[in-house]
Write a protein that holds these residues in place. Structure first.
Motif, PDB file in Angstrom:
ATOM      1  N   LEU A  74       0.818  -1.212   0.000  1.00 50.22           N
ATOM      2  CA  LEU A  74       0.000   0.000   0.000  1.00 50.22           C
ATOM      3  C   LEU A  74       0.851   1.261   0.000  1.00 50.22           C
ATOM      4  O   LEU A  74       1.685   1.456   0.892  1.00 50.22           O
ATOM      5  CB  LEU A  74      -0.881  -0.019   1.268  1.00 50.22           C
ATOM      6  N   ASN A  75       0.634   2.098  -1.033  1.00 54.82           N
ATOM      7  CA  ASN A  75       1.101   3.477  -0.982  1.00 54.82           C
ATOM      8  C   ASN A  75      -0.166   4.325  -0.852  1.00 54.82           C
ATOM      9  O   ASN A  75      -0.833   4.631  -1.846  1.00 54.82           O
ATOM     10  CB  ASN A  75       1.877   3.864  -2.233  1.00 54.82           C
ATOM     11  N   ALA A  76      -0.505   4.666   0.388  1.00 53.98           N
ATOM     12  CA  ALA A  76      -1.762   5.389   0.645  1.00 53.98           C
ATOM     13  C   ALA A  76      -1.624   6.872   0.338  1.00 53.98           C
ATOM     14  O   ALA A  76      -2.575   7.631   0.533  1.00 53.98           O
ATOM     15  CB  ALA A  76      -2.212   5.166   2.080  1.00 53.98           C
ATOM     16  N   THR A  80      -1.938   8.292   4.038  1.00 53.30           N
ATOM     17  CA  THR A  80      -0.994   7.700   4.987  1.00 53.30           C
ATOM     18  C   THR A  80      -0.992   8.479   6.294  1.00 53.30           C
ATOM     19  O   THR A  80      -0.930   7.894   7.381  1.00 53.30           O
ATOM     20  CB  THR A  80       0.446   7.807   4.401  1.00 53.30           C
ATOM     21  N   HIS A  81      -1.028   9.806   6.142  1.00 51.96           N
ATOM     22  CA  HIS A  81      -0.804  10.696   7.287  1.00 51.96           C
ATOM     23  C   HIS A  81      -2.094  11.137   7.966  1.00 51.96           C
ATOM     24  O   HIS A  81      -2.050  11.863   8.957  1.00 51.96           O
ATOM     25  CB  HIS A  81      -0.031  11.944   6.814  1.00 51.96           C
ATOM     26  N   THR A  82      -3.235  10.733   7.414  1.00 60.59           N
ATOM     27  CA  THR A  82      -4.515  11.274   7.919  1.00 60.59           C
ATOM     28  C   THR A  82      -5.583  10.230   8.216  1.00 60.59           C
ATOM     29  O   THR A  82      -6.500  10.529   8.980  1.00 60.59           O
ATOM     30  CB  THR A  82      -5.140  12.238   6.873  1.00 60.59           C
ATOM     31  N   HIS A 101       6.515   4.101  -0.047  1.00 60.95           N
ATOM     32  CA  HIS A 101       6.507   5.501  -0.483  1.00 60.95           C
ATOM     33  C   HIS A 101       7.633   5.699  -1.478  1.00 60.95           C
ATOM     34  O   HIS A 101       8.757   5.221  -1.252  1.00 60.95           O
ATOM     35  CB  HIS A 101       6.687   6.460   0.696  1.00 60.95           C
ATOM     36  N   LEU A 102       7.343   6.429  -2.525  1.00 58.89           N
ATOM     37  CA  LEU A 102       8.372   6.733  -3.524  1.00 58.89           C
ATOM     38  C   LEU A 102       9.458   7.598  -2.902  1.00 58.89           C
ATOM     39  O   LEU A 102      10.657   7.351  -3.088  1.00 58.89           O
ATOM     40  CB  LEU A 102       7.737   7.482  -4.693  1.00 58.89           C
ATOM     41  N   SER A 103       9.025   8.626  -2.190  1.00 55.17           N
ATOM     42  CA  SER A 103       9.982   9.570  -1.587  1.00 55.17           C
ATOM     43  C   SER A 103      10.330   9.115  -0.172  1.00 55.17           C
ATOM     44  O   SER A 103       9.604   8.308   0.433  1.00 55.17           O
ATOM     45  CB  SER A 103       9.357  10.974  -1.541  1.00 55.17           C
ATOM     46  N   ASN A 104      11.432   9.652   0.337  1.00 59.94           N
ATOM     47  CA  ASN A 104      11.793   9.398   1.744  1.00 59.94           C
ATOM     48  C   ASN A 104      11.015  10.404   2.589  1.00 59.94           C
ATOM     49  O   ASN A 104      11.410  11.564   2.718  1.00 59.94           O
ATOM     50  CB  ASN A 104      13.297   9.565   1.942  1.00 59.94           C
TER      51      ASN A 104
HETATM   52  O1  CA2 Z   1       6.356   9.404  -1.490  1.00 58.28           O
HETATM   53  C1  CA2 Z   1       5.241   8.886  -1.627  1.00 58.28           C
HETATM   54  O2  CA2 Z   1       5.045   7.870  -2.275  1.00 58.28           O
HETATM   55  C2  CA2 Z   1       4.014   9.584  -1.004  1.00 58.28           C
HETATM   56  O3  CA2 Z   1       3.129   8.565  -0.554  1.00 58.28           O
HETATM   57  C3  CA2 Z   1       3.395  10.396  -2.112  1.00 58.28           C
HETATM   58  C4  CA2 Z   1       2.207  11.239  -1.642  1.00 58.28           C
HETATM   59  C5  CA2 Z   1       2.587  12.067  -0.416  1.00 58.28           C
HETATM   60  O4  CA2 Z   1       1.438  12.736   0.090  1.00 58.28           O
HETATM   61  C6  CA2 Z   1       3.179  11.198   0.695  1.00 58.28           C
HETATM   62  O5  CA2 Z   1       3.551  12.032   1.772  1.00 58.28           O
HETATM   63  C7  CA2 Z   1       4.386  10.454   0.186  1.00 58.28           C
HETATM   64  C8  CA2 Z   1       1.754  12.206  -2.750  1.00 58.28           C
HETATM   65  C9  CA2 Z   1       1.405  11.545  -4.041  1.00 58.28           C
HETATM   66  C10 CA2 Z   1       1.132  12.611  -5.062  1.00 58.28           C
HETATM   67  O6  CA2 Z   1       1.691  12.194  -6.288  1.00 58.28           O
HETATM   68  C11 CA2 Z   1       1.894  13.139  -7.254  1.00 58.28           C
HETATM   69  C12 CA2 Z   1       2.554  12.708  -8.377  1.00 58.28           C
HETATM   70  C13 CA2 Z   1       2.813  13.587  -9.383  1.00 58.28           C
HETATM   71  C14 CA2 Z   1       2.388  14.896  -9.292  1.00 58.28           C
HETATM   72  C15 CA2 Z   1       1.722  15.320  -8.176  1.00 58.28           C
HETATM   73  C16 CA2 Z   1       1.461  14.433  -7.159  1.00 58.28           C
END
Ligand code: CA2
Length: 150
Positions: A74-76, A80-82, A101-104
């Motif tokens: 799951l990538n919520a 995730t945070h709410t 999560h894609l990002s750290n």
């Molecule tokens: O790093 C991740 O995978 C996140 O789950 C991505 C979420 C973010 O709210 C989490 O904190 C970390 C955001 C996904 C939004 O994806 C976008 C992709 C392209 C353009 C705009 C938004």
């Protein structure tokens, strides 16, 4: 029959590859899905890959996975945070849950440092971009095999 892994993606992840490439990379969600199907075949797994911008739809899918899926990845996204609703649905799933999560998220704003999902996840993969989904699938494969040996 191959064990099925449900891979769920939350809000805005349908935009991947089109905006904010410096944060989320240039790989589209369709490309991630294709990579997951290919990796899953190597592990003898079947993958059901979905994305929704709606919290209730994600809750419905998590509930439906009970008894059908051997593991959940799951990538919520922002939920995730709410989302206590997603946390409660996950709590009723008995197989391994792997958070991706894609990002750290720990290098980013403070509000991203808390995850409701982490409180019920077996483990978390974050910061490796789209490769994180493949890492999560490998972890799922190992956890499913280990559960079958017991
Ligand atoms: O790093 C991740 O995978 C996140 O789950 C991505 C979420 C973010 O709210 C989490 O904190 C970390 C955001 C996904 C939004 O994806 C976008 C992709 C392209 C353009 C705009 C938004």
């Amino acid at each position: 029959m191959r064990p099925k892994v449900l891979i769920l993606n939350g809000p805005n992840l349908n935009l991947l590859g089109t905006r904010e490439p410096e944060v989320y990379g240039r790989t589209t969600l369709a490309e991630i899905e294709a990579a997951c199907h290919s990796r899953a075949a190597n592990f003898g797994l079947e993958v059901d890959f979905r994305q929704s911008n709606h919290e209730g739809e994600l809750v419905d899918w998590i509930q439906q996975a009970r008894g059908e899926c051997a593991a959940l990845i799951l990538n919520a996204a922002a939920y995730t945070h709410t989302s206590v609703a997603i946390l409660d649905a996950l709590s009723a799933f008995s197989g391994p849950i792997i958070e991706v999560h894609l990002s750290n998220i720990f290098r980013r704003e403070g509000f991203r440092h808390h995850s409701f999902v982490s409180t019920v996840a077996h483990g978390v993969v974050c910061g490796f971009g789209s490769f994180g989904y493949e890492l999560a699938l490998e972890a799922a494969a190992r956890l499913i095999s280990a559960a079958r040996e017991n």
